[in-house]
Design a protein around this motif. Sequence first.
Motif, PDB file in Angstrom:
ATOM      1  N   ALA A 124       0.830  -1.212   0.000  1.00  0.00           N
ATOM      2  CA  ALA A 124       0.000   0.000   0.000  1.00  0.00           C
ATOM      3  C   ALA A 124       0.861   1.258   0.000  1.00  0.00           C
ATOM      4  O   ALA A 124       0.541   2.249  -0.664  1.00  0.00           O
ATOM      5  N   ALA A 125       2.001   1.234   0.718  1.00  0.00           N
ATOM      6  CA  ALA A 125       2.871   2.408   0.772  1.00  0.00           C
ATOM      7  C   ALA A 125       3.538   2.682  -0.573  1.00  0.00           C
ATOM      8  O   ALA A 125       3.584   3.836  -1.037  1.00  0.00           O
ATOM      9  N   THR A 126       4.050   1.643  -1.242  1.00  0.00           N
ATOM     10  CA  THR A 126       4.680   1.846  -2.552  1.00  0.00           C
ATOM     11  C   THR A 126       3.655   2.291  -3.597  1.00  0.00           C
ATOM     12  O   THR A 126       3.967   3.121  -4.461  1.00  0.00           O
ATOM     13  N   ARG A 127       2.437   1.760  -3.512  1.00  0.00           N
ATOM     14  CA  ARG A 127       1.401   2.188  -4.459  1.00  0.00           C
ATOM     15  C   ARG A 127       1.059   3.660  -4.258  1.00  0.00           C
ATOM     16  O   ARG A 127       0.882   4.406  -5.229  1.00  0.00           O
ATOM     17  N   LEU A 128       1.003   4.095  -3.011  1.00  0.00           N
ATOM     18  CA  LEU A 128       0.703   5.497  -2.722  1.00  0.00           C
ATOM     19  C   LEU A 128       1.823   6.410  -3.211  1.00  0.00           C
ATOM     20  O   LEU A 128       1.560   7.478  -3.787  1.00  0.00           O
ATOM     21  N   LEU A 129       3.087   6.001  -3.036  1.00  0.00           N
ATOM     22  CA  LEU A 129       4.203   6.813  -3.506  1.00  0.00           C
ATOM     23  C   LEU A 129       4.248   6.888  -5.031  1.00  0.00           C
ATOM     24  O   LEU A 129       4.565   7.940  -5.604  1.00  0.00           O
ATOM     25  N   SER A 130       3.936   5.771  -5.711  1.00  0.00           N
ATOM     26  CA  SER A 130       3.946   5.774  -7.175  1.00  0.00           C
ATOM     27  C   SER A 130       2.884   6.720  -7.721  1.00  0.00           C
ATOM     28  O   SER A 130       3.148   7.513  -8.641  1.00  0.00           O
ATOM     29  N   ARG A 131       1.701   6.681  -7.144  1.00  0.00           N
ATOM     30  CA  ARG A 131       0.645   7.569  -7.606  1.00  0.00           C
ATOM     31  C   ARG A 131       0.949   9.030  -7.275  1.00  0.00           C
ATOM     32  O   ARG A 131       0.584   9.932  -8.030  1.00  0.00           O
ATOM     33  N   PHE A 132       1.650   9.256  -6.165  1.00  0.00           N
ATOM     34  CA  PHE A 132       2.033  10.618  -5.812  1.00  0.00           C
ATOM     35  C   PHE A 132       3.043  11.179  -6.814  1.00  0.00           C
ATOM     36  O   PHE A 132       2.927  12.336  -7.259  1.00  0.00           O
ATOM     37  N   ALA A 133       4.037  10.361  -7.206  1.00  0.00           N
ATOM     38  CA  ALA A 133       5.028  10.816  -8.186  1.00  0.00           C
ATOM     39  C   ALA A 133       4.391  11.061  -9.541  1.00  0.00           C
ATOM     40  O   ALA A 133       4.696  12.054 -10.229  1.00  0.00           O
ATOM     41  N   GLU A 134       3.481  10.169  -9.964  1.00  0.00           N
ATOM     42  CA  GLU A 134       2.797  10.375 -11.236  1.00  0.00           C
ATOM     43  C   GLU A 134       1.916  11.619 -11.194  1.00  0.00           C
ATOM     44  O   GLU A 134       1.788  12.346 -12.193  1.00  0.00           O
TER      45      GLU A 134
END
Length: 251
Positions: A124-134
Amino acid sequence: MEHQVYVPAPASRLRAALADPARVARAVPGLQQDAGAAPGTGRLKVRIGSHSITYRGSLRVSAHDDGSYALDGDATEARGTGTVKLALTVRLADTDGGCTVTVTGTASADGRVAELPAAAVESAATRLLSRFAEGLGEVVEPTAPDAPASVFETEVPPPSLAAEPEPVTEPVEEPVVEPLPEIFAEAAHARRTMIGRSAEEVDHAPPRGRYAPVPAPQTVAGASALRWAAPAAALALASAIVVTRALRRRR
């Protein structure tokens, strides 16, 4: 923790977004900002596996001299006492057709998230960071066109003093009705000659021939005489019977 994301946008666009707290807040997926609060402050619902946890907190971004950025955040469960703290460093590197975003740092949490599987929390944390960068690469500074301060300050063109030209109306050509050819007139005359009567006369004329109505049978005049003769005969017969009986009594 360490996570790397490729974003199909130039690094200059992401740096401009990280320098603006409002654009950073818009890049956080699912963040509901509090009215009147600083950018990046609000509610965030995080889904971990089949569980959902809502946090209330804030996120702050600051630039370092080496070109990296620090992301500091803290939040508390909206329905609980659990807390989350982030201390992350973001570095940007230009690549072919975009840039690479590398996120490193530490995160600590307690409460409900501590009871969930570590693999689900990390995903969940990596998914949140990926969407934040995008989201940082997609955020664009809105540009509104210059508008006048008031409608009364808008320039109105002066009315034209020249007389408006009268509309030109083209004459409408009426269709030309050509007379019927002579052959149709001759055919109509021949039809009237052959039939001899108009259609109205034919419709109202009584039928003839086999379709003529059968006349009602005529009544015989003798029937009326017989109708009066029968009562007279009956009266005579009754009188004779009365006379006969009277004679018998006298004898």
